[in-house]
Structure formats: structure tokens, C-alpha cells
Design a protein around this motif. Structure first.
Motif, PDB file in Angstrom:
ATOM      1  N   HIS B 268       0.833  -1.209   0.000  1.00 22.00           N
ATOM      2  CA  HIS B 268       0.000   0.000   0.000  1.00 22.00           C
ATOM      3  C   HIS B 268       0.867   1.259   0.000  1.00 22.00           C
ATOM      4  N   ILE B 269       1.892   1.245   0.836  1.00 24.80           N
ATOM      5  CA  ILE B 269       2.737   2.442   0.938  1.00 24.80           C
ATOM      6  C   ILE B 269       3.462   2.693  -0.377  1.00 24.80           C
ATOM      7  N   GLN B 270       3.901   1.605  -1.029  1.00 25.84           N
ATOM      8  CA  GLN B 270       4.625   1.759  -2.292  1.00 25.84           C
ATOM      9  C   GLN B 270       3.732   2.256  -3.426  1.00 25.84           C
ATOM     10  N   ASN B 271       2.454   1.972  -3.358  1.00 26.25           N
ATOM     11  CA  ASN B 271       1.600   2.246  -4.512  1.00 26.25           C
ATOM     12  C   ASN B 271       0.482   3.250  -4.224  1.00 26.25           C
ATOM     13  N   ALA B 272      -0.332   2.948  -3.217  1.00 25.14           N
ATOM     14  CA  ALA B 272      -1.542   3.748  -3.023  1.00 25.14           C
ATOM     15  C   ALA B 272      -1.227   5.195  -2.653  1.00 25.14           C
ATOM     16  N   THR B 273      -0.043   5.439  -2.070  1.00 23.19           N
ATOM     17  CA  THR B 273       0.338   6.820  -1.734  1.00 23.19           C
ATOM     18  C   THR B 273       0.447   7.716  -2.964  1.00 23.19           C
ATOM     19  N   LEU B 274       0.528   7.082  -4.143  1.00 21.77           N
ATOM     20  CA  LEU B 274       0.648   7.855  -5.378  1.00 21.77           C
ATOM     21  C   LEU B 274      -0.701   8.125  -6.034  1.00 21.77           C
ATOM     22  N   ALA B 275      -1.754   7.478  -5.549  1.00 25.04           N
ATOM     23  CA  ALA B 275      -3.067   7.598  -6.196  1.00 25.04           C
ATOM     24  C   ALA B 275      -3.565   9.036  -6.206  1.00 25.04           C
ATOM     25  N   GLY B 276      -3.186   9.811  -5.192  1.00 28.22           N
ATOM     26  CA  GLY B 276      -3.601  11.213  -5.145  1.00 28.22           C
ATOM     27  C   GLY B 276      -3.066  12.025  -6.307  1.00 28.22           C
ATOM     28  N   GLY B 277      -1.878  11.699  -6.765  1.00 29.27           N
ATOM     29  CA  GLY B 277      -1.309  12.381  -7.929  1.00 29.27           C
ATOM     30  C   GLY B 277      -2.049  12.025  -9.206  1.00 29.27           C
ATOM     31  N   VAL B 278      -2.417  10.740  -9.327  1.00 27.77           N
ATOM     32  CA  VAL B 278      -3.173  10.293 -10.501  1.00 27.77           C
ATOM     33  C   VAL B 278      -4.535  10.989 -10.549  1.00 27.77           C
ATOM     34  N   ALA B 279      -5.244  10.943  -9.400  1.00 25.64           N
ATOM     35  CA  ALA B 279      -6.647  11.351  -9.410  1.00 25.64           C
ATOM     36  C   ALA B 279      -6.833  12.853  -9.564  1.00 25.64           C
ATOM     37  N   VAL B 280      -5.861  13.637  -9.097  1.00 27.05           N
ATOM     38  CA  VAL B 280      -6.022  15.086  -9.199  1.00 27.05           C
ATOM     39  C   VAL B 280      -5.600  15.588 -10.584  1.00 27.05           C
ATOM     40  N   GLY B 281      -5.083  14.679 -11.404  1.00 27.55           N
ATOM     41  CA  GLY B 281      -4.515  15.079 -12.692  1.00 27.55           C
ATOM     42  C   GLY B 281      -5.488  15.805 -13.608  1.00 27.55           C
ATOM     43  N   ALA B 282      -6.704  15.264 -13.750  1.00 33.08           N
ATOM     44  CA  ALA B 282      -7.620  15.823 -14.742  1.00 33.08           C
ATOM     45  C   ALA B 282      -8.091  17.229 -14.394  1.00 33.08           C
ATOM     46  N   CYS B 283      -8.132  17.545 -13.108  1.00 35.82           N
ATOM     47  CA  CYS B 283      -8.596  18.894 -12.739  1.00 35.82           C
ATOM     48  C   CYS B 283      -7.514  19.711 -12.036  1.00 35.82           C
ATOM     49  N   ALA B 284      -6.250  19.305 -12.212  1.00 39.17           N
ATOM     50  CA  ALA B 284      -5.174  19.952 -11.454  1.00 39.17           C
ATOM     51  C   ALA B 284      -5.063  21.442 -11.750  1.00 39.17           C
ATOM     52  N   ASP B 285      -5.346  21.848 -12.989  1.00 40.40           N
ATOM     53  CA  ASP B 285      -5.180  23.273 -13.319  1.00 40.40           C
ATOM     54  C   ASP B 285      -6.474  24.073 -13.173  1.00 40.40           C
ATOM     55  N   MET B 286      -7.520  23.413 -12.707  1.00 35.28           N
ATOM     56  CA  MET B 286      -8.787  24.141 -12.518  1.00 35.28           C
ATOM     57  C   MET B 286      -8.823  24.798 -11.131  1.00 35.28           C
ATOM     58  N   VAL B 287      -9.737  25.752 -10.968  1.00 34.35           N
ATOM     59  CA  VAL B 287      -9.887  26.441  -9.673  1.00 34.35           C
ATOM     60  C   VAL B 287     -10.770  25.579  -8.777  1.00 34.35           C
ATOM     61  N   VAL B 288     -10.212  24.488  -8.272  1.00 29.56           N
ATOM     62  CA  VAL B 288     -11.019  23.575  -7.463  1.00 29.56           C
ATOM     63  C   VAL B 288     -10.873  23.818  -5.965  1.00 29.56           C
TER      64      VAL B 288
END
Lengths: 426, 426, 426
Positions: B268-288
Motif C-alpha cells: 500500500h505504501i509503495q503504490n496507493a500513496t501515489l493515487a492522489g497524484g493520478v486522481a487530481v490530474g484531470a482537474c489539477a489546473d482548474m480552480v477547485v
């Protein structure tokens, strides 16, 4: 309390998200006028490469430098990640509050650097208690220490107006003495005798060098990121570069000088080689001349080696303070040297921007606040409910982590056709 | 076909060089007028530090994160290098062709970033089939997948005009579902029972953390490199930074919550800690707002841990899809969450630049294209001539690599004066 | 002479500090006029991200790429740090003196890049003698080699006005032939037979890949940092990026082609994959077209693999030159290819800035100076007082380092519940 860790961690993260929702906005939303926005954003983006260098130091540097223990690598690199990730959120909030004059905090690259710096302070203290505390205790320490750190940093930087661009006093000395105070309160007589797990194996010492090298390489960015852009920032890079180089040569010389058989000691190479970066921090942006930076670096390196050799054993047995990673030698003493060097630099320099009195007050305040905060934190951590590991569980990943069942040995032995044990032993 | 791998690799490289000779020129040759050239080149060079961050992620990050298998480290880090090096050349050509309007491709730093992104897509799919395929199969998959990826990315970005700055959908979800489709076609019943080599040893798990940390550290660069320069880029950095931090705390909490004995699980530590980077990708440049990024990161991390715990075993036994690295949990589900989050952000936001319909279409198109392309690729890879490793050869470097003959154990045992086995065993 | 190493290191560091005090000032002190100072500092700070990339290569890249030996990891990564830290101080002084016209040396980011380059040259030579020399011998070699290097670099760059932006000739070929000359003078007949310590274990080969990857990733910065800002720098990045990618595919193809059983060889992957960066160095900023860079990279990679396979054994047995890391294959031959490629590029190109004669003279001068300097250095190192390790001490950290007493095996065996030996062996 089986789910204590999970529940506290979830509670903290929910709190962070709520507080961010209430108090935090983007830096870029605030500014009106295209021209000034563009100027501001570009200034912020100029800092981004320096931020990334520091980000590597916090997460890969601090994480791996603590993997030297043979059975505590998962915790070193894993709990480091946890503390830093929690700490940077909390640091953003607390520092934002102190500097915001009651308005919302506007976050940008500069806040991210400061947030990483908050995390660094806790990671230094983590080194003093490494392997002797539970993850829950670390969560609590992170929350308390960052609040105290931010208060001290604000007092020293915004009130005393002292100069500490590379944070020799406010991060390094502070983090070290805070950690030592906690370690002192958590002391148990069994620590006097070296714990059988408190050792490295060959490859764990090489893992630790990953951390050392990334800290060493990017230290010029650590010391220059928050300097005034332009000449001062440039000078901070140059001074740190040469201080660290001189430090390395001195550390190798003294490690060999002091060890039995004139052998080099990996503990010194992994740690004391970084003392030059710590010690030059407080005066990195001043006109101290490159040779003076090298002198600071050399002295800090030598003092650090002497500390590992003579002070750390003394601390454990006489002062009843057990400092796992020797943070006193890497961050404490070099941080004090940094503060003193900045006073000396001001004394002999022409600058009237700085004041010797303010520097001395900053050094004293940082250490006193750290020790006071650390003692209180230590008492809080001693509350039995947090589940501190028993003596036989020290420095052992297996207490908190799922560890592989098959061993490396079995694998090598069976698969790659090594000589059988019979052949070796007979 | 003893020389099959060599001949195919040479053939591919010769083809690449010829195609580059015919179709590719420097970006800097094209522009006339000193002023505009200088402006353009400086804009391009501004991207270079972000490019280098991404370059570290592709080659060191993805390479090391897959070294967790005890006997498959050479292949993880080595074949990762091969795939990425081939993929970036082919990606430059295919993406260049699609965007060039029949003219020559003019390569600069921006193309290098896009080429690294092409490679990343294949590396994600590589994670699903890791240890179960031959190097030749990987060369073929690289060529096919990048062509399909580039086509989908062009359709989504240049035709649908959807917004996916950090490529949650076009890289992460695409790469994951492509890889899962391939893994499904290559499924063998023997995979149902855990292969004895499909395990880590203590130090291989620490090697994997090198990859995890460098991916985690540089993810803000991944999500911001192709954003509009200035405010949007700045916002993408800030959102990704806080999303990842929140993700880490949530992952630690849920890993401990779900594991027997409340132990933390390195997977989990090796992988799931990165999921936040994946999931925020599509709206990263929006005013969220930063708090919303943290919410996305936390949810993605929790879903990822749940996926590793409950979905992956189910996939293996019921769906007959064996996903070695769990890319569905790290890239697939978080990529879908990213797409949905971008729809939500648009629904509640004031922006009229973006459209919910386009986002939904982009998510659907990416996953459908990935599954279709993956199924066809899987069928091609099943052609027996490519020499897929037999079941007993799975996850074993020794099949394709020269491995050291003397073992680490022999070395340690003989040389550093360890206690003899007799002493230990009696 | 028990304290010989310590005393020499202290003496050298004291000398460095004194020489810096007399000869070195900040670059930023010299310039008057706010406008020109600001322009100058910003130009210098633009180089800082490239400097940091190179800094990673020198300290983490070179350090870890040499950790492949199973018992020599401490020395590889440790003595690398020592040499580089001493070398960059001495390089600053010597290069500063040569370019200063009798004035003080004014140090800035550009000097730091050049200083790191001086260190790189010694580290390349270190690879040829790795494991066969004492730390004292390395200190002496560092001082002599950097003086000779700086003289040759000045002759080639400032007098001959040859073009070698990525230093194929002045660093790579120079460092390799210097090291080979030293190794030739230090040759002992016992080296003919492979030393039992001259081997890797599984995890030491993975440690080495950390070095390989960080060298590979940041090589575009190495080749472009000193190019003319703007278009030339941009072109150097693009050419190096594609040269290295093509090199990797060719190296994998030929490694499998030549090894028994068509297995891939980690020695080739760790080293020959970098030959493309070396070989494209001399013409990286020229308009050679991307396909030509890829051709150079492929050829260099193939030649490098052939060198490891056929030349290195021949060197050891016939030429009586034992090259531990195979620097001839990674830096020597590719450096020569780089020089020849630059001549070819000028021959077919339109540029009148460059001259074939100058390039040929630069290549010849660099190799001749390196061999001459290396032979003299080798003779100085043979003076018995420096304490060269005896044959049975070769490639063994335990000679100069304190090494852990308990072994990794004991730890794994006892703690993680592996099957007992009885179970395995019966």
C-alpha cells in the motif's frame, strides 16, 4: 486500542481538509491586474526548481538516511513519508495563520517551501527517537512540534528580525534539541546497553548513503531558496557548495584519525559530511567570503565526528539521553556553530542590516523553546495509551509492519546455485 | 529463434533512425526572426526543469517501483529502461505525425515531455504483466500501445477538446485498462495460485521505495508541465502537492485499519500513496480549491488500498486477470476518479472553458480504446513464436539475464565473521 | 605511517582554504552597475537547475554506478564523495587561475559546473583503478590529474578553440586514458586471474543501476550546461536525449546477441547504455540533425558492448592493463567516437565556426596528454610509502572501513521465521 493509529490519522486528515476549506486559498486568486499577477507568478515559478530540490531532500534524503538500521528500513522511509506529508499540511496552516494578519492564507510555491521546512524540523527530531516510538506517538509529536516551531520561527524571523536564511538555528538546532528533550523524557535504563537491533548490515549502510547524497547534493537549494532573489540567493548557493566540499574532506580525515586501525566509519560519512550545510546556513547569504564558508564547513564536520565518537556514548550513559541517529552531532552542534558563525560574520563585517544581539537572541530563543517544547511533548508521549514499543521491540519493523515471510537467504541459497552449507562449513 | 530479440530490437532501432531522418527536425530551425526565436526558445527552456523531473519519474521512478519482486529486479529496472527508450522515440514520431499537418515534426522540450508521457503509458501497462512476458513481447506491446495511445490522446485532446492536464484519463486510466486487457488475454490457470517467486524480500521492498518516492516527489511537475504557463501551471503544482500529502495520511490510516494485526503493508505504501497524484490530474489546473484536491487525494488513496486488499485477489480468481503490480488500484481506479472529479469540478464551477459532456466522453473513449487495443495486443502477444516464459520461469531474472553465481549469503557468511550456523542452530 | 591518510587530507584541506582566502572572491562582488549586475546574476541563476542535475550525476551517479562490486560498496560511494569534494575545490582554483589573467577568481554557478566537471574527470579514472588503490593514492591522483586536466582543457578550449561542449574529448576520453595509463603502471601479474572479490551479488547490481539511471537521466544537462544560451543549448538537450534513447535499444540488442544463451548482461546495461551521452558530447550543440545523434548513440553503444565483451579481457591479459569498471568502453572509445563524429559533422556541415583541424588536434592532444599524465601519475603512485593494498585485499571494504559485524543472513534467518537450514537441506 487496536484501531487507535487509524482513527487518529483519519481524524487528523479530516481536520486538515476542513481547516484548508476554511482558511486556505490559491495565491494566484488574490492578485488583481494582469501585469502584477504575471510578475508575481513568474517570481513564484522561478522558485519551483529550488522547491523540488528541497522536496527531494525531505522525502528521499531524510527518508533514506535513516535506513541504516538493519531491521528498521520500512519504518525509516515509511514513517518519514507519513510525518512529512502530515507535517507539510499542518505547517501550511500554522505558518499561514501567523503571517496572514487574520486573512485567508494564500498558498504558492513559497508556502510549499516553508511547509517542507516545517516537516524537516520534525524529521530531525524523529532521528533522535527513531525506533523507540510508535507511529501514534509520531503523529502527536508532529502536531505539537510544528506548532512550536512555527511560533519560534515567527518570533525569530518576524519579531527579532534575526537572519537565518538556511535555518541553522530555527530548523536544525531547534529540531535537534527538541528531539533530544523528547528522547530524554522517554529514556529507559535498558537503552544504556546497546540494543541488539541497533546495528546496520552491509546493504542497509549503502541504502543510507542514498539519503546522505541527495541531502548533500541539494543543500545549496535548501540554504538559498528563501534568500532575497538575485545576489543574496546566488551567494547562498556558492557558500553552501564550498562549505560542504570542505566539510567532506575534513570528515574523512578525522574519521580515519579517530577510529581503531584508522578505518573510516560509515556513521561519520553518512552524517558528519552534511554538517557543513547546517553550519553555513545562518550566514549563507552574507558576504563572508568563500574561504570562511569552507572554514565553517571544516570545523562543523570535525566537531560532528568528535560528537559521534565521544559525546553520543556519554549522552546515553551519563545524561540518560539516547539519540538514535546522532542528530545532536549532525544538526544540534552544527546549528549552534552556525549561529555563532553568523554572529562572528556580523562582528567582522560591514553590514548594518544585521545585528549581533538579534542573532544571539535568536540562537538562545530557538534552543530554549526547543528544549521546553520537547520536554512537554515527551511527557505527553509518555501517556501509556499511545502504546510505546517495549524494549524487545525496539528498532524492529515487524512490530508495526507486515514483513516478508521468506528470507533473502533462502532465495539466494536455493535459486542461484550457491555452494551448499555443507561445503562451506566442512 | 535464438536471436529473435536482438534482431527485432535492431530492426526497430534502424527503423526509428530512418524515420527520424525523414520526418524530424529541430524546433529551433523553423522559426525565423531573432525576436520570436528567442522568445520561443526561452519558453521552451523554461520547461526544461519540469522535463527533467518527469524524466526522473519515467526512468528511475517507474523502474524502481517495480523492483519489489525478490528475483525480478534486473528485469524491472532494465526492461523499464528498454521500453521507455524505445517508446520515447516511437512516441515522438507518432505524436509528431498526428499534430504536424503533414509537415515535418519539429522537436523541442515540449515534444520530449510528450514522448516521456507516451513511454509512461506503456510502463503502466508493463506493471500489469510484469514477470509473465518476454522482452520480445514487451517490444511489440510498446509499438502497438503507443500508436493507440497517441491516437486516443489526439482524439480526446485535439478533437473532443477535453481537459486532462495531468492525464488521469489519457495516460493513467488508459495505461491501466490496456495492461489489464493484455493480462486477461495472457491469463493461465496456474496464476490463480500465488507463484512462489511472486514475493518480495526485505531489501527488494526498500528498493521499490526509491521508485515510489521519486514518483511522489516529482508528481507536481508531471501534472503541471503541459498546463498553460503562468497561473494554471502554478495551480496545478499547488493542487498536486496537497492532494498527494492528504493521500499519504489516508493510505497509512486505511492500510493499518484493514491489515491483520493492524500492521502497515508496504504494498500500500509503495503504490496507493501515489493515487492522489493520478486522481487530481484531470482537474489539477482548474480552480477547485486546495481542500478539494486534498479530498480527491484522500478518496483516491483509500479506494486504492481497498482495491489492493479486495479487488486484486478477486480479479485473479474470478475475472481471470492477474495484475502483478496492481496497476488497476494505482492507475486505473484513481484515473477514473480523476475523470469523475473533473466532471464534478466543472459542474460546480464557474468555468465555461470546460464541458462536462466532453470530460465524460473523454473518460469513456479512453477506457474503451484501451480495452479494445489491449485485447488485440494480447492476442498478438499470444502468438507462440514470441517465446512467453513458462509458468516455472515467471518473475525470474535468470530466464533472460546473466545472474551472479556466488550468493550474497556466502559472501556475508565467509567474510564478515558472522556466527557460524552451528552456533545459531544449536 | 598510521595517520598518513588523515594528515595528508588535513594538509590538503588547509591548503585549499588558504588558497581560496588569497585567490577567490564572489562573482557578484565584481560587477558594478545595478542593471548589468542583475542581468548577470539572472543569467547565472538560469544555469542553476542544470548545475544541480550535473551535481546529482557527479555525486550520486558516479558514486552508485561503481557499487556493483559485492564487497566494495562503501569505498565506491564513499571515496567517490571524497575525491569529488576535494576535486571540485582544487578544480575551482586551477581553472580559475588559468582563465583569470592574473586577477582573483570570481566564482559563480558557471565555476561550480566547471568544478564538478574537473571532479568528473578524476572519477572516470577512478573507475579504472577501483579497488586496487588506497585512499591516499586517490588523493594524490586527484591533485595531479585535475591540474593536467585543466591545462589540457585550457589548451583545447581557449587556445585551439576546438568545440567540445559535452566534453567527449576533454573529460571522457581524457579521464579514461589517464586512468588506463595509471592502471597500466600499477599492473600486477596476479590481476590476470580474476580476483574472487571482483564480482557482483544480486543486490549490488541493483544498487549500481541507481547510478546508471541518474547519469542517463541528467546527461542532457551535462552536454548542454556550457553551451551558448538559447538555440545551441536547446539543441544540445535534444541531441543528447535522442542519442541516449537510441543507444539503449542498441545495447540491449547487442548484449543479448553476444552473451551465451542470449542472456542480457547487467555490466552492459549499467555502462554501455551511457555511451550515447559520451559520444554525442562533442557535437551536441551543432546542427547535426536528430537522426545523426541517434546514429552516433547506437554506434557508441554497440562499440561499448563489443569493448566489454572482447577488449577488456584482452587488455587485462595482453596489454597488462586491468580496467575494473571498463572505463575504456564507457568513456574512452565513445569519447574517441565523439571526437571523430564532430569532425565528420563539421566536414558535411555548413558551419564555418568550427574547424576539422582543430577538432582533430583537440582529440589527439587530449589523449596524448592523458596518457602522458597518467604514466607519470602511475609512477608517483607506485612509491611504496602510499600503502597500496596487497593482492588479497583487493576490492575489499574491510581494508579501509569499519564493516558491520553481524551479517544480513543471521538477521534474516533468526528474525523473520525463514525455514530452518535443516528443512532446506534435507
Amino acid at each position: 486500542m487496536r484501531f487507535q493509529f487509524s482513527l487518529i490519522a483519519i481524524g487528523l486528515e479530516v481536520t486538515m481538509i476542513i481547516l484548508f476549506g476554511v482558511f486556505v486559498e490559491y495565491e494566484t486568486d488574490q492578485i488583481t491586474g494582469t501585469q502584477s499577477l504575471s510578475t508575481h507568478v513568474n517570481g513564484s515559478l522561478d522558485l519551483y526548481p529550488l522547491f523540488q530540490d528541497i522536496h527531494v531532500m525531505i522525502f528521499a534524503g531524510f527518508g533514506f538516511v535513516m535506513t541504516f538500521l538493519k531491521k528498521y528500513g520500512f519504518s525509516s522511509v515509511g514513517i518519514n513519508l507519513l510525518i512529512a506529508a502530515l507535517g507539510l499540511q499542518w505547517g501550511t496552516l500554522v505558518q499561514g495563520y501567523l503571517y496572514s494578519n487574520g486573512e485567508k492564507t494564500r498558498v504558492g510555491i513559497r508556502n510549499m517551501i516553508n511547509a517542507d521546512f516545517s516537516a524537516a524540523t520534525v524529521l530531525i527530531s524523529f532521528g533522535a527517537v527513531l525506533g523507540k516510538t510508535s507511529p501514534v506517538q509520531m503523529l502527536i509529536m508532529t502536531i505539537i512540534e510544528i506548532a512550536v516551531f512555527a511560533g519560534n520561527e515567527y518570533a525569530v524571523g518576524a519579531r527579532l528580525l534575526a537572519s537565518d536564511v538556511g535555518a541553522s538555528m530555527t530548523i536544525h538546532a531547534f529540531g535537534a534539541y527538541f528531539g533530544l528533550a523528547v528522547a530524554g523524557v522517554l529514556y529507559r535504563p535498558t537503552l544504556r546497553k546497546r540494543h541488539p537491533n541497533e546495528e546496520s548490515v552491509y546493504h542497509s549502510d549503502i541504502f543510507a548513503m542514498i539519503g546522505t547524497l541527495f541531502l548533500w547534493i541539494f543543500w545549496p537549494s535548501f540554504n538559498s531558496a528563501l534568500a532575497d532573489p538575485g545576489v543574496n540567493q546566488h551567494r547562498a548557493m556558492v557558500n553552501t557548495y564550498f562549505s560542504l566540499a570542505a566539510c567532506v574532506v575534513s570528515v574523512f580525515a578525522f574519521s580515519s584519525l579517530l577510529e581503531p586501525g584508522n578505518r573510516l566509519n560509515m556513521v561519520h560519512i553518512q552524517n558528519a559530511t552534511l554538517a557543513g550545510g547546517v553550519a553555513v546556513g545562518a550566514c549563507a547569504d552574507m558576504v563572508v567570503h568563500p574561504y570562511f564558508s569552507m572554514l565553517i564547513g571544516s570545523i562543523a564536520g570535525i566537531v560532528s565526528v568528535l560528537g559521534f565518537k565521544y559525546l553520543t556514548p556519554l549522552f546515553t550513559t551519563k545524561l540518560r539521553i539516547h539519540d538514535t541517529c546522532g542528530v545532536h552531532n549532525l544538526h544540534g552542534l552544527p546549528g549552534v556553530i552556525g549561529g555563532l558563525a553568523s554572529i562572528l560574520a556580523i562582528a567582522v563585517g560591514e553590514t548594518d542590516r544585521h545585528s549581533m544581539d538579534r542573532q544571539a537572541a535568536a540562537l538562545f530563543t530557538s534552543i530554549a523553546t526547543a528544549i521546553g517544547g520537547g520536554l512537554i511533548t515527551g511527557l505527553i508521549l509518555r501517556i501509556p495509551v499511545w502504546g510505546q514499543p517495549a524494549d524487545q521491540d525496539c528498532y524492529d519493523d515487524a512490530v508495526y509492519w507486515k514483513v516478508p515471510q521468506r528470507t533473502e537467504h533462502d532465495y539466494h541459497f536455493q535459486e542461484y546455485g550457491g555452494h551448499s552449507h555443507q561445503e562451506i562449513e566442512i
